[in-house]
Design a protein around this motif. Structure first.
Motif, mmCIF file in Angstrom:
data_model
loop_
_atom_site.group_PDB
_atom_site.id
_atom_site.type_symbol
_atom_site.label_atom_id
_atom_site.label_comp_id
_atom_site.label_asym_id
_atom_site.label_seq_id
_atom_site.Cartn_x
_atom_site.Cartn_y
_atom_site.Cartn_z
ATOM 1 N N VAL A 175 0.830 -1.203 0.000
ATOM 2 C CA VAL A 175 0.000 0.000 0.000
ATOM 3 C C VAL A 175 0.865 1.253 0.000
ATOM 4 C CG1 VAL A 175 -1.852 -1.187 1.246
ATOM 5 C CG2 VAL A 175 -0.136 0.097 2.527
ATOM 6 N N ASP A 176 0.222 2.373 -0.289
ATOM 7 C CA ASP A 176 0.874 3.687 -0.194
ATOM 8 C C ASP A 176 0.958 4.010 1.299
ATOM 9 O OD1 ASP A 176 1.456 6.376 0.006
ATOM 10 O OD2 ASP A 176 0.110 6.988 -1.610
ATOM 11 N N SER A 177 2.128 3.837 1.878
ATOM 12 C CA SER A 177 2.265 3.965 3.334
ATOM 13 C C SER A 177 1.970 5.377 3.828
ATOM 14 C CB SER A 177 3.668 3.531 3.775
ATOM 15 O OG SER A 177 4.663 4.280 3.111
ATOM 16 N N ALA A 178 2.394 6.388 3.077
ATOM 17 C CA ALA A 178 2.157 7.772 3.510
ATOM 18 C C ALA A 178 0.658 8.073 3.544
ATOM 19 C CB ALA A 178 2.872 8.743 2.582
ATOM 20 N N SER A 179 -0.049 7.678 2.496
ATOM 21 C CA SER A 179 -1.487 7.910 2.427
ATOM 22 C C SER A 179 -2.221 7.131 3.513
ATOM 23 C CB SER A 179 -2.011 7.502 1.048
ATOM 24 O OG SER A 179 -3.417 7.608 0.990
ATOM 25 N N THR A 180 -1.808 5.890 3.731
ATOM 26 C CA THR A 180 -2.448 5.046 4.738
ATOM 27 C C THR A 180 -2.268 5.618 6.130
ATOM 28 O OG1 THR A 180 -2.113 3.066 3.384
ATOM 29 C CG2 THR A 180 -2.510 2.730 5.732
ATOM 30 N N ASP A 181 -1.030 5.949 6.478
ATOM 31 C CA ASP A 181 -0.754 6.496 7.810
ATOM 32 C C ASP A 181 -1.509 7.806 8.039
ATOM 33 O OD1 ASP A 181 0.908 4.401 8.471
ATOM 34 O OD2 ASP A 181 2.752 5.436 7.911
ATOM 35 N N ARG A 182 -1.553 8.653 7.018
ATOM 36 C CA ARG A 182 -2.242 9.934 7.147
ATOM 37 C C ARG A 182 -3.749 9.741 7.333
ATOM 38 N NH1 ARG A 182 -0.227 11.976 3.083
ATOM 39 N NH2 ARG A 182 -1.838 11.505 1.546
ATOM 40 N N PHE A 183 -4.334 8.863 6.519
ATOM 41 C CA PHE A 183 -5.786 8.651 6.608
ATOM 42 C C PHE A 183 -6.184 8.136 7.982
ATOM 43 C CE2 PHE A 183 -9.324 5.653 6.525
ATOM 44 C CZ PHE A 183 -10.351 6.474 6.067
ATOM 45 N N PHE A 184 -5.477 7.133 8.483
ATOM 46 C CA PHE A 184 -5.898 6.536 9.751
ATOM 47 C C PHE A 184 -5.596 7.443 10.940
ATOM 48 C CE2 PHE A 184 -6.026 2.686 7.139
ATOM 49 C CZ PHE A 184 -7.292 2.228 7.492
ATOM 50 N N ALA A 185 -4.550 8.250 10.860
ATOM 51 C CA ALA A 185 -4.294 9.210 11.926
ATOM 52 C C ALA A 185 -5.452 10.210 12.016
ATOM 53 C CB ALA A 185 -2.981 9.943 11.679
ATOM 54 N N GLU A 186 -5.906 10.682 10.853
ATOM 55 C CA GLU A 186 -7.025 11.621 10.830
ATOM 56 C C GLU A 186 -8.324 10.939 11.231
ATOM 57 O OE1 GLU A 186 -6.892 13.060 6.852
ATOM 58 O OE2 GLU A 186 -5.165 14.393 7.205
ATOM 59 N N GLU A 187 -8.494 9.695 10.801
ATOM 60 C CA GLU A 187 -9.717 8.958 11.127
ATOM 61 C C GLU A 187 -9.832 8.728 12.626
ATOM 62 O OE1 GLU A 187 -13.290 6.752 10.058
ATOM 63 O OE2 GLU A 187 -12.128 8.418 9.252
#
Length: 205
Positions: A175-187
């Motif tokens: 997966v796109d690690s940057a996008s994944t980490d950012r999405f779940f931090a915000e979620e």
């Protein structure tokens, strides 16, 4: 390429290269198609002539059927791995039952909508391996917009306990690690804020 297991289950799926590749791509494509939130939750207007309990029962039966279809694609020894290993809060490898339960609960409860699209898929000559480039979009229950790019590596094997049916033995999902980490931090921030707001409202009652 995916993990090179040496068990007898990883014998060549089909001696005919063209047929082997086509069969493996068909199974992998069905796997991707199964990851759509509409498979696990009925999208229909509530029937005023039925009770809430009846509606919930229909929803549960609908989701159970979707779980069965996904499970049927997976080998009994199935393993799902999310990569890269540097991904923050990466989940542990999941076996068949754990993976099906995770997907069903996530797509039903965590997302208002979720769907994926394959951009490119190809198979090895013997059909044992399939690689796919895919994208996914979705909206979480908190309103967060999810966008992801994947490279998914499949390893196929025949399930001798199911008449030699070709199934997915292993999935390595990059997966796109940057996008994944950012999405779940915000979620997680949105979820905490919602929980705090609910608690404050309850305290005022």
């Amino acid at each position: 390429m995916p993990h090179d297991a040496t068990a007898n289950t990883t014998t060549t799926p089909n001696a005919n290269p063209a047929a082997a590749a086509a069969a493996s791509i068909a199974v992998a494509s069905a796997f991707v198609a199964a990851h759509d939130s509409s498979n696990f939750r009925l999208h229909r207007a509530k029937d005023p002539t039925t009770s809430a309990a009846d509606d919930d029962e229909d929803d549960a039966a609908f989701a159970a059927a979707a779980k069965s279809r996904l499970r049927a694609l997976l080998h009994p020894s199935f393993v799902h791995v999310v990569l890269p290993s540097t991904l923050r809060n990466a989940p542990p490898p999941r076996n068949r039952d754990a993976y099906v339960d995770f997907i069903a609960s996530t797509l039903r409860d965590a997302y208002a909508s979720f769907s994926g699209r394959v951009r490119l898929m190809f198979a090895s000559a013997d059909g044992r391996y399939v690689e796919a480039k895919a994208t996914a979009t979705g909206v979480s229950r908190t309103g967060g917009k999810y966008r992801q790019e994947y490279c998914v590596c499949f390893e196929m094997a025949k399930d001798e306990d199911d008449g030699g049916t070709l199934k997915i033995l292993r999935v390595e999902e990059f997966v796109d690690s940057a996008s994944t980490d950012r999405f779940f931090a915000e979620e997680y921030r949105r979820l905490r804020a919602a929980a705090k707001e609910q608690k404050q409202k309850a305290a005022k009652l």
